[in-house]
Design a protein around this motif. Structure first.
Motif, PDB file in Angstrom:
ATOM      1  N   PRO A 277      24.284 -19.290  22.648  1.00 55.83           N
ATOM      2  CA  PRO A 277      25.719 -18.993  22.764  1.00 55.83           C
ATOM      3  C   PRO A 277      26.342 -18.531  21.454  1.00 55.83           C
ATOM      4  O   PRO A 277      27.217 -17.658  21.453  1.00 55.83           O
ATOM      5  CB  PRO A 277      26.322 -20.324  23.231  1.00 55.83           C
ATOM      6  CG  PRO A 277      25.201 -21.069  23.853  1.00 55.83           C
ATOM      7  CD  PRO A 277      23.985 -20.667  23.077  1.00 55.83           C
ATOM      8  N   VAL A 278      25.905 -19.116  20.321  1.00 55.02           N
ATOM      9  CA  VAL A 278      26.448 -18.721  19.019  1.00 55.02           C
ATOM     10  C   VAL A 278      26.067 -17.273  18.709  1.00 55.02           C
ATOM     11  O   VAL A 278      26.905 -16.460  18.307  1.00 55.02           O
ATOM     12  CB  VAL A 278      25.943 -19.662  17.902  1.00 55.02           C
ATOM     13  CG1 VAL A 278      26.376 -19.148  16.528  1.00 55.02           C
ATOM     14  CG2 VAL A 278      26.466 -21.079  18.113  1.00 55.02           C
TER      15      VAL A 278
ATOM     16  N   THR B 134      27.973 -14.894  20.969  1.00 54.21           N
ATOM     17  CA  THR B 134      29.371 -14.765  20.545  1.00 54.21           C
ATOM     18  C   THR B 134      29.485 -13.838  19.342  1.00 54.21           C
ATOM     19  O   THR B 134      30.381 -12.980  19.273  1.00 54.21           O
ATOM     20  CB  THR B 134      29.961 -16.142  20.189  1.00 54.21           C
ATOM     21  OG1 THR B 134      29.752 -17.037  21.271  1.00 54.21           O
ATOM     22  CG2 THR B 134      31.448 -16.040  19.907  1.00 54.21           C
TER      23      THR B 134
ATOM     24  N   THR C 270      35.074 -17.336  19.437  1.00 47.72           N
ATOM     25  CA  THR C 270      34.746 -18.027  18.186  1.00 47.72           C
ATOM     26  C   THR C 270      35.946 -18.818  17.684  1.00 47.72           C
ATOM     27  O   THR C 270      35.822 -19.990  17.286  1.00 47.72           O
ATOM     28  CB  THR C 270      34.312 -17.025  17.101  1.00 47.72           C
ATOM     29  OG1 THR C 270      33.233 -16.247  17.598  1.00 47.72           O
ATOM     30  CG2 THR C 270      33.890 -17.740  15.830  1.00 47.72           C
TER      31      THR C 270
ATOM     32  N   PHE D 176      36.740 -21.791  19.935  1.00 45.80           N
ATOM     33  CA  PHE D 176      35.828 -22.891  19.606  1.00 45.80           C
ATOM     34  C   PHE D 176      36.317 -23.656  18.379  1.00 45.80           C
ATOM     35  O   PHE D 176      36.339 -24.896  18.366  1.00 45.80           O
ATOM     36  CB  PHE D 176      34.422 -22.347  19.361  1.00 45.80           C
ATOM     37  CG  PHE D 176      33.477 -23.356  18.780  1.00 45.80           C
ATOM     38  CD1 PHE D 176      32.935 -24.359  19.566  1.00 45.80           C
ATOM     39  CD2 PHE D 176      33.137 -23.307  17.433  1.00 45.80           C
ATOM     40  CE1 PHE D 176      32.063 -25.306  19.027  1.00 45.80           C
ATOM     41  CE2 PHE D 176      32.272 -24.240  16.882  1.00 45.80           C
ATOM     42  CZ  PHE D 176      31.730 -25.239  17.679  1.00 45.80           C
TER      43      PHE D 176
ATOM     44  N   TYR E 297      28.655 -16.814  26.397  1.00 50.05           N
ATOM     45  CA  TYR E 297      29.040 -17.189  25.030  1.00 50.05           C
ATOM     46  C   TYR E 297      29.962 -18.408  25.028  1.00 50.05           C
ATOM     47  O   TYR E 297      30.090 -19.082  24.001  1.00 50.05           O
ATOM     48  CB  TYR E 297      29.676 -16.019  24.268  1.00 50.05           C
ATOM     49  CG  TYR E 297      30.749 -15.249  24.991  1.00 50.05           C
ATOM     50  CD1 TYR E 297      31.990 -15.813  25.247  1.00 50.05           C
ATOM     51  CD2 TYR E 297      30.532 -13.935  25.397  1.00 50.05           C
ATOM     52  CE1 TYR E 297      32.988 -15.099  25.891  1.00 50.05           C
ATOM     53  CE2 TYR E 297      31.518 -13.210  26.045  1.00 50.05           C
ATOM     54  CZ  TYR E 297      32.750 -13.796  26.292  1.00 50.05           C
ATOM     55  OH  TYR E 297      33.732 -13.095  26.936  1.00 50.05           O
TER      56      TYR E 297
ATOM     57  N   ILE F 220      29.073 -22.104  23.965  1.00 46.48           N
ATOM     58  CA  ILE F 220      29.229 -22.592  22.586  1.00 46.48           C
ATOM     59  C   ILE F 220      30.049 -23.880  22.530  1.00 46.48           C
ATOM     60  O   ILE F 220      29.864 -24.723  21.653  1.00 46.48           O
ATOM     61  CB  ILE F 220      29.874 -21.491  21.697  1.00 46.48           C
ATOM     62  CG1 ILE F 220      29.790 -21.846  20.219  1.00 46.48           C
ATOM     63  CG2 ILE F 220      31.317 -21.228  22.105  1.00 46.48           C
ATOM     64  CD1 ILE F 220      30.302 -20.740  19.308  1.00 46.48           C
TER      65      ILE F 220
ATOM     66  N   LEU G 285      21.406 -24.375  25.686  1.00 47.28           N
ATOM     67  CA  LEU G 285      21.657 -23.675  24.432  1.00 47.28           C
ATOM     68  C   LEU G 285      20.566 -22.673  24.069  1.00 47.28           C
ATOM     69  O   LEU G 285      20.582 -22.098  22.981  1.00 47.28           O
ATOM     70  CB  LEU G 285      21.828 -24.696  23.292  1.00 47.28           C
ATOM     71  CG  LEU G 285      23.065 -25.608  23.417  1.00 47.28           C
ATOM     72  CD1 LEU G 285      23.089 -26.637  22.293  1.00 47.28           C
ATOM     73  CD2 LEU G 285      24.351 -24.795  23.413  1.00 47.28           C
TER      74      LEU G 285
END
Length: 306
Positions: free
Chosen positions: A4-5, A8, A16, A19, A196, A199, A230
């Motif tokens: 996911p990171v 993104t 981002t 989050f 994404y 995250i 993840l």
């Protein structure tokens, strides 16, 4: 770096910042700094509407002033930037509403947001796609089914959110589990949820790691599901004619993560609820036993007086 990171970062998505805002919200919430927490929650809501679900934390604590403060700030953060666009605020609000309508038709009803998604509604769409191809439906027939399912799904999602609020408010008091339940609902229930947004599972996972209690066998299962969610799962294709049939704008196929991720989220939700409910039953039994001992002591005192 989790999937996911990386996803993104690749998309350069506003998620981002959402989050970061939500992470700061829970940090200050855990430190009992309510108004600072409310400020960052308002920022998250102004960026994307779904963080409204996290207001349940203030609701469970009966912090109604903080709820009002959050909503007012979110409205201010949403509307004030319109002052810097060409035209009046009203004209910009009309454009905003028009864009939301286009999003609804293309993403919520159509399949623009289906690939690389993890929502329960996406899983339902895949089931309808499979059924439609099996019996030879056309694009219009598929969209008719989705439009018919949409209000029913929305109503059931609202009921489930009410049950979620009751669970977080009255049953589970362990913070990581409460965060996990609300986060999973915010991923599963929307009509469109891109990968994404997974995250956000990093937040309950970090609180889970910091939990000092002894890890049970079910919590080990939670660790496994966290790990599976993840990592990327888009290695094979499903239903290569589905995209052609419904006019997918980018590709005539869908990846298997669209199916696996919502199933994994439901398994994770089931594990977290099982742990929380079992602990609640133990605590309730303990309270009943202590109440019994208290009543027994009172009875003995009465008998000794006689």
């Amino acid at each position: 770096m989790t999937f996911p990171v990386l996803f993104t970062m690749d998309r350069g998505n506003w998620e981002t910042f959402v989050f970061i805002f939500l992470a700061l919200f829970f940090y200050f919430y855990s430190k009992q700094k309510s108004y600072l927490a409310a400020f960052f929650l308002a920022m998250a809501i102004a960026a994307k509407l779904y963080p409204l679900t996290f207001l349940v934390f203030f609701l469970s604590d009966r912090k109604y002033k903080e709820i009002l403060f959050t909503i007012l700030l979110a409205v201010l953060f949403t509307i004030s930037p319109l002052l810097f666009f060409h035209g009046s605020i009203l004209e910009n609000l009309i454009i905003f509403k028009t864009n939301l309508d286009l999003y609804f038709d293309a993403y919520a009803i159509g399949n623009f947001g289906l690939n690389f998604g993890c929502s329960l509604f996406g899983l339902i769409k895949m089931a309808v796609l499979g059924y439609s191809i099996e019996i030879g439906f056309l694009k219009e027939s598929y969209l008719t089914i989705i439009r018919a399912v949409f209000p029913w799904y929305s109503s059931i999602a609202a009921i489930l959110y009410g049950l979620l609020a009751a669970y977080v408010a009255f049953i589970d008091k362990v913070l990581w589990r409460r965060i996990a339940v609300v986060t999973i609902f915010s991923l599963l229930l929307p009509h469109v949820t891109a990968d994404y947004r997974l995250i956000h599972l990093l937040i309950p996972m970090l609180f889970f790691i910091q939990n000092d209690a002894k890890t049970t066998k079910w919590e080990k299962g939670v660790c496994v599901i966290f790990a599976l969610l993840l990592v990327p799962k888009n290695y094979s294709l499903i239903n290569t004619m589905a995209g052609v049939m419904v006019g997918h704008p980018v590709t005539p196929y869908f990846y298997d993560g669209v199916v696996f991720d919502p199933i994994l989220l439901m398994i994770l939700l089931g594990l977290v609820l099982k742990i929380g409910l079992e602990e609640y039953k133990k605590e309730d039994a303990k309270k009943q036993y202590l109440l019994y001992l208290s009543d027994l002591k009172k009875a003995k005192d009465v008998l000794s007086l006689k």
